[in-house]
Design an enzyme around this catalytic site. Structure first.
Site, PDB file in Angstrom:
ATOM      1  N   TYR A   1       0.861  -1.191   0.000  1.00 24.20           N
ATOM      2  CA  TYR A   1       0.000   0.000   0.000  1.00 24.20           C
ATOM      3  C   TYR A   1       0.890   1.231   0.000  1.00 24.20           C
ATOM      4  CZ  TYR A   1      -3.033   3.757   1.642  1.00 24.20           C
ATOM      5  OH  TYR A   1      -3.700   4.942   1.749  1.00 24.20           O
TER       6      TYR A   1
ATOM      7  N   GLU B   1      -3.359   7.628  -3.977  1.00 28.59           N
ATOM      8  CA  GLU B   1      -3.439   6.374  -3.225  1.00 28.59           C
ATOM      9  C   GLU B   1      -3.312   5.216  -4.212  1.00 28.59           C
ATOM     10  OE1 GLU B   1      -6.032   4.981   0.464  1.00 28.59           O
ATOM     11  OE2 GLU B   1      -7.191   4.848  -1.402  1.00 28.59           O
TER      12      GLU B   1
END
Length: 396
Positions: free
Chosen positions: A118, A206
């Site tokens: 991530y 993101e």
């Protein structure tokens, strides 16, 4: 301004960030053609079809599926395009899918197992600096990771005077447990990602997941990008990426007439000038036992036309049981606002929702006379508490 995944990847790739390649399709036939083109260009045999909506958790709602043949591509595309996709980030009605992204399969076999990470770039509001937030737990909801395994989330702050330094990029790659070619690829990826974030004037990048492929390439498999709307004047090409179909139609309409409007779930409509006064008014409504139905700032030029437009927007919400107009006349004159309310009331015909009006500041006394003498079913108030009491009374 939010972007679709394919648009976000276009921006990332333009700054040198490696991405999972894909082609947008709006019909099953286009999806098949896209799959054939990707096979020719990349050699991929399988394809991933992804619904393009402004919401996360698409896979959980059936909006991301793997196709192992062209027949699968056509069938799955037909299932996804036109569906109302419900995810943890949508309403119960979901979002209508108008297009899909047909992508290459990047989870191919090789010398090592693919690994997911991530990574995001955003502003740390506590320090006023941009930062890279990253974790080895890619592919999962970062909120769940933060709650259950917070030690697996890392942060790297960026000094605005120097930007991201080479040692910081290497530190990120090290904390992700990488070595060799993957380590070098990750440092390059992070550097390009931060550069893209800064140069595109974004509010959020993101990437979940960032993938280390079986042959040690580092690529963005997914991408969520939010652009800073205040900086769009510097990026004319980005303005064209706006998809109004993904936005609240009332908020879109408000923007087109120059009103700052945010739709909420309450029962008392608000019409206010100034963001600070609007927040205070929303608190006032809650203290009176109601819930604000919207945030609406009419700005400093609250003439009759803008006031009428504001009333129409508020009354589109069937849950509104009362309207509170709270104006402080500094730049704008209260009598002008009052006249706008009277004119709007008459132009719109019968308004069955009770209206409470509090006008303070320049020409407030004249404004009160206009409201009281209009003969309309409009209640005037002078003090904050008086307005709150009247809201409470009409809701009782």
């Amino acid at each position: 301004m939010n972007l679709h995944e394919y648009q976000a990847k276009q921006i990332l790739n333009s700054f040198g960030v490696e991405i999972q390649r894909g082609i947008v399709a709006t019909t099953p036939e286009e999806a098949v053609a896209a799959a054939k083109k990707l096979t020719e260009d990349t050699g991929t045999g399988w394809h991933v079809l992804k619904a393009q909506v402004h919401a996360g958790g698409r896979g959980k709602g059936g909006g991301v599926k793997l196709a192992k043949s062209l027949d699968d591509v056509e069938r799955i595309a037909g299932e996804i395009i036109g569906m109302d996709l419900v995810t943890p980030q949508t309403s119960a009605e979901g979002k209508r899918v108008h297009q899909i992204l047909v992508t290459e399969d990047v989870y191919y076999p090789g010398d090592s197992e693919p690994e997911e990470y991530y990574m995001s770039v955003l502003l740390n509001r506590a320090t006023g600096r941009n930062m890279v937030m990253y974790s080895t737990e890619g592919g999962m909801d970062i909120e769940t990771v933060a709650e259950e395994t917070p030690h697996l989330i890392f942060h790297e702050e960026i000094d605005p005077a120097t930007g991201l330094l080479p040692f910081q990029a290497r530190k990120i790659a090290f904390n992700l447990g990488l070595s060799g070619m993957a380590f070098k690829q990750m440092t390059k990826f992070v550097t390009a990602l931060v550069s893209a974030y800064e140069k595109s004037d974004s509010a959020l990048f993101e990437i979940n997941p960032v993938l280390k492929t079986s042959d040690d390439k580092i690529i963005a498999v997914d991408a969520k990008v939010t652009l800073d709307a205040n900086a769009l004047y510097r990026h004319k090409d980005y303005i064209e990426m706006r998809d109004k179909r993904e936005e609240n139609p009332v908020e879109v309409e408000a923007g087109e007439v120059g009103l700052n409007y945010v739709d909420l779930d309450g029962n008392v409509g608000c019409m206010v000038n100034g963001a600070g006064l609007a927040m205070a008014t929303m608190d006032l409504i809650k203290q009176a036992g109601g819930e604000p139905a919207n945030f609406l700032d009419v700005g400093g030029t609250a003439d009759a036309e803008r006031v009428e437009a504001a009333f129409k927007l508020i009354l589109k919400d069937p849950n509104v049981k009362a309207i509170l107009v709270n104006i402080f006349g500094g730049i704008v004159r209260c009598d002008r606002v009052a006249q706008g309310i009277v004119d709007a009331y008459k132009n719109m015909g019968n308004i069955e929702v009770p209206i409470i009006v509090r006008l303070q500041g320049t020409n407030a006394d004249i404004a009160k006379e206009l409201i009281d003498g209009s003969g309309l079913d409009v209640q005037s108030a002078i003090e904050f508490q008086e307005a709150a009491d009247k809201v409470q009374a009409v809701l009782a």
